[in-house]
Design a protein around this motif. Structure first.
Motif, PDB file in Angstrom:
ATOM      1  N   ASN A   1      -7.846  -7.326  10.568  1.00 39.22           N
ATOM      2  CA  ASN A   1      -7.400  -6.389   9.279  1.00 39.22           C
ATOM      3  C   ASN A   1      -6.550  -7.041   8.561  1.00 39.22           C
TER       4      ASN A   1
ATOM      5  N   GLY B   1       1.014  -1.141   0.044  1.00 34.38           N
ATOM      6  CA  GLY B   1       0.007   0.186  -0.006  1.00 34.38           C
ATOM      7  C   GLY B   1       0.951   1.343   0.024  1.00 34.38           C
TER       8      GLY B   1
ATOM      9  N   GLU C   1      -4.014  -2.415  -2.926  1.00 30.39           N
ATOM     10  CA  GLU C   1      -3.808  -2.763  -1.333  1.00 30.39           C
ATOM     11  C   GLU C   1      -3.924  -1.324  -0.790  1.00 30.39           C
ATOM     12  N   ARG C   2      -4.746  -1.317   0.602  1.00 34.94           N
ATOM     13  CA  ARG C   2      -4.927  -0.316   1.516  1.00 34.94           C
ATOM     14  C   ARG C   2      -3.575   0.729   1.597  1.00 34.94           C
ATOM     15  N   LYS C   3      -4.008   1.879   1.851  1.00 36.71           N
ATOM     16  CA  LYS C   3      -2.755   2.676   2.300  1.00 36.71           C
ATOM     17  C   LYS C   3      -2.529   2.747   3.678  1.00 36.71           C
ATOM     18  N   SER C   4      -3.374   2.118   4.650  1.00 34.67           N
ATOM     19  CA  SER C   4      -3.166   2.345   6.145  1.00 34.67           C
ATOM     20  C   SER C   4      -3.058   0.986   6.696  1.00 34.67           C
TER      21      SER C   4
ATOM     22  N   ASP D   1      -6.436   5.358  -2.187  1.00 36.34           N
ATOM     23  CA  ASP D   1      -6.323   4.129  -2.434  1.00 36.34           C
ATOM     24  C   ASP D   1      -7.394   3.303  -3.206  1.00 36.34           C
ATOM     25  N   SER D   2      -8.574   4.072  -3.485  1.00 38.01           N
ATOM     26  CA  SER D   2      -9.977   3.438  -3.982  1.00 38.01           C
ATOM     27  C   SER D   2      -9.591   2.870  -5.129  1.00 38.01           C
TER      28      SER D   2
END
Length: 648
Positions: free
Chosen positions: A558, A352, A363-366, A358-359
Motif C-alpha cells: 500500500n 489525504g 493522495e488517497r483518503k484511506s 479522493d478521485s
C-alpha cells in the motif's frame, strides 16, 4: 517525464548524421540516454573497441582523458572490462586535459591522484605512457612545460580519442570563457564559478587554487574523435548554449561545433533545455500526450504572460500549437481542462483528506491515519526541503518516521566541532570525570594534521554527533517522538571525503529493514537527480533498490513514493503532482525548524554558488512556486512545497 531517445548501451560508434527537423537547431551531434550509467558504459565500450583495434594493428592507442564527476562511471566500466573481460591497456598512451597549479601529485585533490585512484592503479598501463600537466613545477618553467606537452602529443601522432566534460562556464578542460579557439596548452586563471563548483573537494571555495594548466582548445579539436558527456539539470543551460548557440569565446565548448567527428552524450536532465525537449512544438510537429500538453500550456501561459483561462486560439496558433488546437477543438476546452488539472494538485492534506471524494486529489483518503517515512539524505534535508509538509503531516495525526540516511559529518567545520568537544570536556572536568578519548579528540581539533586528506575517526564521530543532535532537536520541534527518529548512518558515506564509497547492499538493507518495520503508506525521498555521484542521488538509488528488492512484499503493498526536490531547485510546475500550500505562520515555523541545524546556518561548509543561508533559499523557492501557480491564474498562497509521485 521527458521523452528520451535511448541508444543501445554497447554502441555509440556512430558518426554525425544529417540533421532532422527535430535536431535542426543543434550544431553538434547529440545523443540522449535515459540514464547516465548507460551512456557511460557506451563511452567505455567505444574506448575499449578502439584500444582493441589499435592493438590488433600493433599500434599505440592515444587517449585524451578528463577528470571530474562526469567520467567516473566511464573509468569504472573500463576497469571492469580490464578485470573481467581481459581488456589490456598495454598499448595505451594517455594525456590528461589539465591539472591545478600549484598542486602536489600526492594531494588527494590533484588530478594525478584522481586518475590513479579511478583508472591507472587498476589496469595494466605502462606508467611511462601516462602524461598529465605537472602542477609541481616552478612558475618560470610553466611555458616550456606546456610546449613540451604539446610536442609529446605530436610525437605520439596526436590524440585518437578525447573524452570531455563541460563546466557550467562552458569550459572544456580548464579553457575558461575568453579562451581563443587557437589556444594551446597553457597556464590559465580559473573562473569564480569553476572554483565554486570545486569547493566541496577543497573544503570550501577559498581553498581552491586560482590557476591551472590546461590543454588548449586547438589541442582538443585536433583529436580525431571527441566525445563530450554531461549529466544532471545543472548542466542543462550551458549544454543548450554550447550546442544550439553561436560559436563564441564566452562559451569555449561552442568551438567544438565544427569538429567533424564529435558526439555529445547527455542524460535526460542535461538535455532538458534543448529545444526538441523544452519546446518541441516550436521545432516541428509533435505527438501530444498528456505530459507534453501540460508542459506546453504551462509554458504558453508564462510566455504570453496570461493566466491559463485567458489563453486564446491566437496564442496557441502563434506559438506552434495549432495542431493541439485541432486535436482538442478549442482553446476554451484546453484551458478549462488544464486549469482543473493544476488546481487538483493543490492540497492542504498531504496525507489525504478523510471522508471526501479522493478521485481528483493527489493522495488517497484511506487510511485516514497513515504511516509515513520521510527519508532525509543529510540530517537537515527534511526540514529544508519539505519542512512545511512535515509539520502538516504530524499535525494531521499521521505516524511520521524520519530517517536520516547519512551522518553528514564532513559538513561540520573544525571550529564548530572543537567548540562542542571543549564544552563536553569542561562538563566532564566539573563532574570529576576523566575521558581520555575526548581529550584526544580535542587535541586533534586543536592541532589538525595539515597533510591529512580526511578527518580522524574521532573527529568525524563528534561531527556526526553534532549533526545528530541538531536533527533530533528539529524533528522534536516538528512533533516527532524520539522512537520515530532513525539514524541509518549508511556506510557508503563514511569515507571521510567528498568522494564516497560505492552504494552497496548493506546500505540498501538499512533502508529495506526500516521499510519492512514501518510498513509505510507513504514514503518521501529526495528526488534530486542532478549529480549521479552526489549524496542525494545515491540515497535515492538506495530507496529505489530497496523497493525493487521488496517487490511483492506485504510491507509495500500500500506504499506510495513521493519525491521532494533538494535544497537547490524545485520541480517545474508541469511536473508537480502534489502542491502543499503554506501559510505565513507555517513558513515561519519551517524556518524555526531549520534554525535547529546551527552548524549548517553560519559559515556552512558546502555553500554552493548561492551565498544565502539554507532557510532563505528554501523560502524563496517555495514563494516562487506559489507565485508561479498564481501567475497561471490559481489561488495566491504565501508559499508552496511541491512533490512528484514515483510509480514503482
Amino acid at each position: 517525464m521527458l521523452p528520451i531517445h535511448t541508444s543501445p548501451k554497447a554502441d555509440i560508434s556512430y558518426r554525425h548524421v544529417g540533421r532532422t527537423d527535430v535536431t535542426r537547431y543543434e550544431k553538434m551531434h547529440v545523443e540522449v540516454f535515459g540514464e547516465s550509467a548507460d551512456a557511460s558504459i557506451a563511452v567505455a565500450n567505444e574506448i575499449a573497441d578502439l584500444i582493441r583495434a589499435k592493438a590488433y594493428a600493433r599500434q599505440k592507442c592515444v587517449l585524451g582523458l578528463a577528470t571530474g564527476s562526469s567520467p567516473i562511471r566511464v573509468y569504472d566500466e573500463l576497469v571492469r572490462l580490464h578485470k573481467e573481460e581481459g581488456l589490456s591497456f598495454a598499448n595505451v598512451v594517455t594525456f590528461n586535459l589539465d591539472e591545478y597549479f600549484p598542486m602536489e601529485r600526492t594531494d588527494s585533490r590533484s588530478y594525478w591522484y584522481f586518475m590513479h585512484e579511478h583508472l591507472f592503479d587498476h589496469v595494466d598501463i605502462d606508467p611511462q605512457n601516462i602524461h598529465l600537466p605537472d602542477g609541481r613545477i616552478d612558475l618560470a618553467d610553466v611555458y616550456q612545460h606546456c610546449m613540451d606537452y604539446e610536442h609529446k602529443i605530436e610525437e605520439h601522432g596526436g590524440l585518437d580519442f578525447q573524452l570531455l566534460g563541460i563546466g557550467r562556464t562552458g569550459h572544456v578542460g580548464f579553457n575558461e570563457p575568453g579562451s581563443n579557439s587557437r589556444s594551446l596548452t597553457r597556464l590559465i586563471t580559473l573562473d569564480h564559478l569553476t572554483r565554486v563548483d570545486a569547493g566541496p573537494d577543497f573544503q570550501g571555495m577559498n581553498n581552491v587554487p586560482t590557476r591551472a594548466i590546461t590543454m588548449g582548445i586547438d589541442t582538443i579539436r585536433k583529436a580525431r574523435r571527441v566525445v563530450l558527456v554531461a549529466w544532471g539539470h545543472k548542466k542543462a543551460p550551458i549544454v543548450q548554449t554550447a550546442v544550439e548557440g553561436e560559436r563564441t569565446s564566452s562559451v569555449p565548448a561552442s568551438f567544438l561545433q565544427d569538429h567533424d567527428n564529435l558526439t555529445v552524450l547527455l542524460d535526460g536532465e542535461a538535455s532538458s533545455d534543448l529545444r526538441r525537449f523544452k519546446t518541441p512544438w516550436l521545432v516541428g510537429p509533435c505527438e501530444w500526450d498528456e505530459d507534453r500538453t501540460r508542459k506546453a500550456i504551462v509554458w504558453l501561459s508564462s510566455h504570453v504572460e496570461k493566466p491559463i483561462l485567458k489563453l486564446t486560439e491566437r496564442d496557441y496558433n502563434n506559438n506552434g500549437m495549432s495542431d493541439l488546437l485541432a486535436r482538442d477543438g478549442s482553446a476554451y476546452e484546453l484551458n478549462i481542462k488544464m486549469f482543473n488539472q493544476l488546481q487538483h494538485t493543490i492540497t492542504g492534506w498531504p496525507g489525504g483528506k478523510p471522508g471526501v471524494d479522493d478521485s481528483q486529489r493527489p493522495e488517497r483518503k484511506s487510511p485516514a491515519k497513515k504511516r509515513v517515512i520521510l527519508f532525509s539524505p543529510h540530517p537537515d534535508d527534511d526540514v529544508i526541503s519539505m519542512g512545511g509538509t512535515f509539520l502538516r503531516l504530524v499535525d494531521q495525526g499521521h505516524e511520521v518516521h524520519v530517517a536520516y540516511q547519512t551522518s553528514g559529518n564532513i559538513a561540520v567545520s573544525n571550529a564548530d566541532a572543537r567548540r562542542f568537544a571543549e564544552f563536553c570536556q569542561q562538563v566532564n572536568r566539573r563532574a570529576g570525570v576523566e575521558n581520555p578519548d575526548l581529550d584526544k579528540t580535542v587535541d586533534l581539533l586543536q592541532n589538525p594534521d595539515p597533510a591529512a586528506d580526511t578527518d580522524p575517526l574521532e573527529v568525524r564521530t563528534i561531527k556526526g554527533l553534532i549533526r545528530q543532535g541538531e536533527a533530533i532537536a528539529g524533528a522534536r520541534f516538528c512533533g516527532v517522538p524520539d522512537e520515530q527518529i532513525h539514524f541509518l548512518n549508511m556506510p557508503f558515506y563514511e569515507s571521510g571525503k567528498n568522494k564516497k564509497f560505492p552504494l552497496s547492499q548493506p546500505d540498501i538493507d538499512l533502508v529495506k529493514d526500516l521499510i519492512k518495520k514501518v510498513e509505510p503508506h507513504q514514503i518521501y525521498a529526495a528526488g534530486d537527480l542532478a549529480d549521479p555521484h552526489g549524496t542525494h542521488k545515491v540515497c535515492l538509488d538506495a530507496v529505489f533498490q530497496a523497493l525493487d528488492q521488496l517487490e511483492g512484499d506485504d510491507s509495500i503493498k500500500n506504499t506510495w513514493l513521493w519525491l521532494y526536490r533538494g535544497a537547490w531547485q524545485e520541480w517545474p510546475i508541469h511536473e508537480i503532482e502534489m502542491a502543499v500550500p503554506l501559510s505565513p505562520q507555517e513558513v515561519d515555523k519551517k524556518r524555526q525548524a531549520i534554525f535547529f541545524h546551527q552548524s549548517q546556518k553560519d559559515g556552512v561548509m558546502f555553500q554552493g554558488e548561492d551565498n544565502r543561508e539554507f532557510w532563505q533559499r528554501a523560502e524563496q523557492r517555495n514563494r516562487e512556486t506559489a507565485r508561479a501557480y498564481n501567475q497561471l491564474g490559481l489561488t495566491e498562497y504565501e508559499a508552496i512545497e511541491a512533490f512528484r509521485r514515483w510509480r514503482f
